[in-house]
Design a protein around this motif. Structure first.
Motif, mmCIF file in Angstrom:
data_model
loop_
_atom_site.group_PDB
_atom_site.id
_atom_site.type_symbol
_atom_site.label_atom_id
_atom_site.label_comp_id
_atom_site.label_asym_id
_atom_site.label_seq_id
_atom_site.Cartn_x
_atom_site.Cartn_y
_atom_site.Cartn_z
ATOM 1 N N ASP A 131 0.839 -1.201 0.000
ATOM 2 C CA ASP A 131 0.000 0.000 0.000
ATOM 3 C C ASP A 131 0.878 1.256 0.000
ATOM 4 O O ASP A 131 1.390 1.674 1.042
ATOM 5 C CB ASP A 131 -0.896 0.002 1.238
ATOM 6 N N VAL A 132 1.054 1.840 -1.179
ATOM 7 C CA VAL A 132 1.821 3.088 -1.267
ATOM 8 C C VAL A 132 0.922 4.242 -0.874
ATOM 9 O O VAL A 132 -0.295 4.204 -1.056
ATOM 10 C CB VAL A 132 2.400 3.307 -2.679
ATOM 11 N N MET A 133 1.513 5.277 -0.337
ATOM 12 C CA MET A 133 0.732 6.460 0.039
ATOM 13 C C MET A 133 1.627 7.689 0.031
ATOM 14 O O MET A 133 2.854 7.580 -0.055
ATOM 15 C CB MET A 133 0.072 6.264 1.410
ATOM 16 N N LEU A 134 1.012 8.833 0.126
ATOM 17 C CA LEU A 134 1.730 10.099 0.181
ATOM 18 C C LEU A 134 1.479 10.729 1.543
ATOM 19 O O LEU A 134 0.328 10.988 1.910
ATOM 20 C CB LEU A 134 1.259 11.041 -0.932
ATOM 21 N N ASP A 135 2.543 10.942 2.302
ATOM 22 C CA ASP A 135 2.432 11.644 3.578
ATOM 23 C C ASP A 135 2.630 13.132 3.332
ATOM 24 O O ASP A 135 3.666 13.549 2.807
ATOM 25 C CB ASP A 135 3.495 11.138 4.564
ATOM 26 N N LYS A 136 1.638 13.925 3.725
ATOM 27 C CA LYS A 136 1.690 15.375 3.517
ATOM 28 C C LYS A 136 1.691 16.079 4.872
ATOM 29 O O LYS A 136 1.051 15.610 5.823
ATOM 30 C CB LYS A 136 0.494 15.829 2.668
ATOM 31 N N TYR A 137 2.403 17.186 4.927
ATOM 32 C CA TYR A 137 2.531 17.911 6.189
ATOM 33 C C TYR A 137 2.287 19.397 5.961
ATOM 34 O O TYR A 137 2.724 19.969 4.972
ATOM 35 C CB TYR A 137 3.944 17.744 6.780
ATOM 36 N N ILE A 138 1.566 19.997 6.899
ATOM 37 C CA ILE A 138 1.476 21.447 6.991
ATOM 38 C C ILE A 138 2.144 21.832 8.307
ATOM 39 O O ILE A 138 1.706 21.419 9.388
ATOM 40 C CB ILE A 138 0.020 21.951 6.958
ATOM 41 N N GLU B 138 -8.441 7.953 1.543
ATOM 42 C CA GLU B 138 -8.099 6.586 1.179
ATOM 43 C C GLU B 138 -9.357 5.789 0.883
ATOM 44 O O GLU B 138 -10.475 6.227 1.150
ATOM 45 C CB GLU B 138 -7.346 5.907 2.322
ATOM 46 N N THR B 139 -9.119 4.619 0.342
ATOM 47 C CA THR B 139 -10.183 3.636 0.208
ATOM 48 C C THR B 139 -9.579 2.262 0.432
ATOM 49 O O THR B 139 -8.510 1.959 -0.091
ATOM 50 C CB THR B 139 -10.854 3.695 -1.176
ATOM 51 N N ALA B 140 -10.263 1.465 1.248
ATOM 52 C CA ALA B 140 -9.795 0.100 1.506
ATOM 53 C C ALA B 140 -10.628 -0.920 0.742
ATOM 54 O O ALA B 140 -10.422 -2.123 0.886
ATOM 55 C CB ALA B 140 -9.850 -0.198 3.004
ATOM 56 N N THR B 141 -11.547 -0.424 -0.074
ATOM 57 C CA THR B 141 -12.392 -1.340 -0.843
ATOM 58 C C THR B 141 -11.581 -1.952 -1.981
ATOM 59 O O THR B 141 -10.635 -1.346 -2.491
ATOM 60 C CB THR B 141 -13.608 -0.597 -1.420
ATOM 61 N N PRO B 142 -11.943 -3.167 -2.408
ATOM 62 C CA PRO B 142 -11.175 -3.834 -3.459
ATOM 63 C C PRO B 142 -11.167 -3.047 -4.763
ATOM 64 O O PRO B 142 -12.124 -2.352 -5.112
ATOM 65 C CB PRO B 142 -11.917 -5.165 -3.633
ATOM 66 N N ARG B 143 -10.061 -3.157 -5.490
ATOM 67 C CA ARG B 143 -9.966 -2.586 -6.835
ATOM 68 C C ARG B 143 -10.583 -3.566 -7.824
ATOM 69 O O ARG B 143 -10.825 -4.728 -7.496
ATOM 70 C CB ARG B 143 -8.500 -2.310 -7.197
ATOM 71 N N GLY C 138 15.197 -9.962 -3.097
ATOM 72 C CA GLY C 138 14.329 -10.040 -1.927
ATOM 73 C C GLY C 138 13.028 -9.314 -2.203
ATOM 74 O O GLY C 138 12.982 -8.371 -3.000
ATOM 75 N N VAL C 139 11.944 -9.789 -1.560
ATOM 76 C CA VAL C 139 10.626 -9.165 -1.700
ATOM 77 C C VAL C 139 10.124 -8.770 -0.318
ATOM 78 O O VAL C 139 10.242 -9.543 0.643
ATOM 79 C CB VAL C 139 9.615 -10.121 -2.366
ATOM 80 N N ILE C 140 9.599 -7.562 -0.216
ATOM 81 C CA ILE C 140 8.947 -7.097 1.007
ATOM 82 C C ILE C 140 7.478 -6.863 0.714
ATOM 83 O O ILE C 140 7.141 -6.145 -0.231
ATOM 84 C CB ILE C 140 9.579 -5.789 1.522
ATOM 85 N N LEU C 141 6.599 -7.475 1.506
ATOM 86 C CA LEU C 141 5.167 -7.179 1.429
ATOM 87 C C LEU C 141 4.861 -6.182 2.537
ATOM 88 O O LEU C 141 4.991 -6.506 3.728
ATOM 89 C CB LEU C 141 4.336 -8.448 1.607
ATOM 90 N N SER C 142 4.485 -4.977 2.157
ATOM 91 C CA SER C 142 4.209 -3.911 3.116
ATOM 92 C C SER C 142 2.705 -3.680 3.170
ATOM 93 O O SER C 142 2.132 -2.976 2.326
ATOM 94 C CB SER C 142 4.941 -2.631 2.683
ATOM 95 N N ASP C 143 2.065 -4.271 4.169
ATOM 96 C CA ASP C 143 0.609 -4.312 4.247
ATOM 97 C C ASP C 143 0.104 -3.254 5.233
ATOM 98 O O ASP C 143 0.380 -3.335 6.435
ATOM 99 C CB ASP C 143 0.170 -5.707 4.703
ATOM 100 N N TYR C 144 -0.608 -2.269 4.705
ATOM 101 C CA TYR C 144 -1.241 -1.263 5.543
ATOM 102 C C TYR C 144 -2.772 -1.386 5.501
ATOM 103 O O TYR C 144 -3.485 -0.463 5.878
ATOM 104 C CB TYR C 144 -0.823 0.144 5.099
ATOM 105 N N ALA C 145 -3.261 -2.519 5.040
ATOM 106 C CA ALA C 145 -4.710 -2.811 5.000
ATOM 107 C C ALA C 145 -5.487 -1.784 4.192
ATOM 108 O O ALA C 145 -6.600 -1.396 4.562
ATOM 109 C CB ALA C 145 -5.272 -2.908 6.419
ATOM 110 N N LYS C 146 -4.913 -1.345 3.069
ATOM 111 C CA LYS C 146 -5.592 -0.399 2.189
ATOM 112 C C LYS C 146 -6.085 -1.072 0.909
ATOM 113 O O LYS C 146 -6.428 -0.389 -0.052
ATOM 114 C CB LYS C 146 -4.668 0.775 1.834
#
Length: 508
Positions: free
Chosen positions: A43-50, A147-152, A173-181
């Motif tokens: 689950d890739v995402m963009l972290d934004k900051y103000i 975000e949406t966690a619904t299936p694509r 090597g493979v990394i599975l990075s699961d954020y439940a998205k």
């Protein structure tokens, strides 16, 4: 399993792969981890900051008013894992879903600029996952998630799976990075793990939720203590019971071992034989977000290079200790890790003797950490007090001292066929053992001009038997704003005088 830990945090261990010394890990770091390639899926995402400051409470509602001063963005989630891999100096590719929106474009551009190869499947109608954090000083005031966690759609999962399978022959090597998205569904996890294991590529998982069965067959799963407690039915306070139950998952899920992050307690490695604990490195903590991403990235890169699991865990602890000292989700940088390793353990003598390629990397790491570089050179044949005084003087003009020494062939050309008396490797080893030196480089030419031009030192230091006009490299160093320093010599001490005295004694 037998493990040995000294007070360096990362030094040596006896375990699955034998003994690994600190200088070998630093060598891997500076060599780009032998060009190892890690594939991150999730689950890739963009972290934004103000960023802003808070001076008063709103008259409209009992909430603070944040006076915004700047904005920033940073790849997050699985994208941050890939950023950590790239930051460590290894090759990184990330696969995941993005939306057809501005956040997706920003994320892709940031990944590319950081050297991460991104294969993002665009899903129309679905947003790129983003988290907007509003900060008043260093305090987080609010977070807004899009975000949406619904299936694509099925075709999106097919495209993602086909894309990553095509990459497997080229990864270590493979990394599975699961954020439940919604990226790593149970079916997707099983397919990815099966394909990776068929390709004989290890799989590390950063899990989410109670269902660890979806990760069956992975090399390791890396939950934190809270996540493992949830899966095993214990409370977080029952650490011993949680870890004991965690050990049973190794056989149940067909893992090689379980990696449990314990926060300030460090990392526990669990397998069917027992438990290995890698204690955390004490540092001031500003923000723990992203620390788990750093741990799994470091573990994946290190183990892909054959570093023992125990040493990889120790290394990951050091890396995590660095990122929790930063505000926000910020990946590890290679120079920070090298600096931390040498801070905890000191630089071993063999690790100071460097060829030009590695020396250039080391200098870049030093400068990135705010150091200034001093250079001096000589034959250093039969080390004496005059040499020691010169090297100690160098410390007054910068924080890192590089010593260039003439090779045996170069010394013979300058001094005659009877010299050197001490060989180049022995001379380098002696100089490297001194606390006054940080690096030693051997050069074959009559002068070190090529070495000086390549390194661009901030200061060039020579003894009092030189004038600035006679110092090789003086013009070049001054041209880029450096300084040339002539320091006093210690009268009566020279290698030539020592050789004469020895010859005279032999003749008597």
């Amino acid at each position: 399993m037998i493990s040995k830990v000294n007070n360096s945090g990362v030094h040596r261990s006896e375990g699955r792969s034998g003994i690994v010394h600190l200088h070998e890990i630093v060598r891997l770091l500076e060599s780009g981890w032998a060009d190892k390639h890690i594939l991150v899926v999730g689950d890739v995402m963009l972290d934004k900051y103000i960023h802003g400051s808070v001076d008063r409470i709103s008259p409209e509602a009992p909430v603070p008013i944040v006076q915004a001063t700047r904005r920033s963005e940073q790849p997050g989630g699985a994208a941050n894992v890939a950023m950590n891999v790239a930051g460590l100096g290894a090759r990184a590719t990330v696969v995941g879903f993005a939306g057809d929106d501005e956040d997706g474009s920003i994320l892709a551009a940031m990944l590319k600029a950081s050297g991460v190869e991104a294969h993002l499947v665009t899903v129309p109608g679905k947003p790129t996952t983003s988290k907007l954090r509003i900060l008043g000083g260093s305090q987080q005031m609010m977070r807004l998630d899009i975000e949406t966690a619904t299936p694509r759609p099925p075709e999106a999962y097919t495209a993602l799976l086909e894309g990553l399978i095509s990459l497997l022959p080229d990864v270590d090597g493979v990394i599975l990075s699961d954020y439940a998205k919604g990226t790593l569904t149970a079916e997707n996890c099983r397919s990815i793990i099966a394909a990776a294991r068929q390709a004989e590529v290890p799989v590390m998982v950063d899990p989410k939720g109670r269902d660890f069965l979806r990760y069956r067959g992975a090399t390791t799963i890396s939950p934190n203590l809270k996540e493992l407690a949830l899966v095993t039915g214990h409370t977080v306070g029952e650490v011993k019971d949680v870890l004991e139950s965690g050990r049973s998952l190794v056989a149940e899920l067909g893992l090689e071992y379980l990696t449990v992050t314990l926060g300030e307690r460090g990392i526990a490695i669990l397998d069917e034989e027992g438990e290995f604990d890698a204690p955390a490195i004490a540092r001031q903590v500003f923000d723990v977000s992203g620390a788990g991403d750093t741990v799994i990235a470091t573990m994946a890169v290190a183990t892909a290079c054959g570093v023992t699991t125990e040493d990889a865990a120790r290394l990951a602890n050091v890396a995590a200790g660095i990122v929790v000292g930063k505000l926000g989700t910020v990946p590890i940088a290679r120079h920070e890790l090298v600096a931390a390793l040498t801070e905890f353990s000191g630089t071993e003598t063999p690790e100071k003797i460097l060829d030009l390629d590695r020396l250039l990397v080391r200098v870049a790491e030093w400068r990135a950490s705010g150091h200034t570089v001093v250079f001096t050179n000589g034959c250093f044949d039969i080390l004496h007090v005059g040499h020691i005084a010169l090297l100690e003087d160098c410390r007054r003009f910068g924080t890192k001292v590089i010593v260039g020494i003439n090779s045996d062939a170069s010394v013979s050309g300058l001094k005659g066929p009877s010299r050197p008396i001490v060989g180049e490797r022995e001379r380098a080893r002696i100089l490297a053992a001194l606390a006054a030196t940080d690096a030693v480089a051997i050069f074959d030419a009559p002068t070190p001009i090529d070495l000086i031009v390549a390194l661009r030192p901030d200061a060039l230091v020579k003894g009092g038997d030189y004038t600035e006009e006679s110092v090789v490299g003086a013009h070049e160093v001054k041209s880029w704003g450096g300084r040339v320093v002539i320091v006093p010599t210690v009268e009566g001490f020279s290698t030539t005088n020592i050789v004469r005295k020895l010859a005279h004694s032999a003749d008597r």
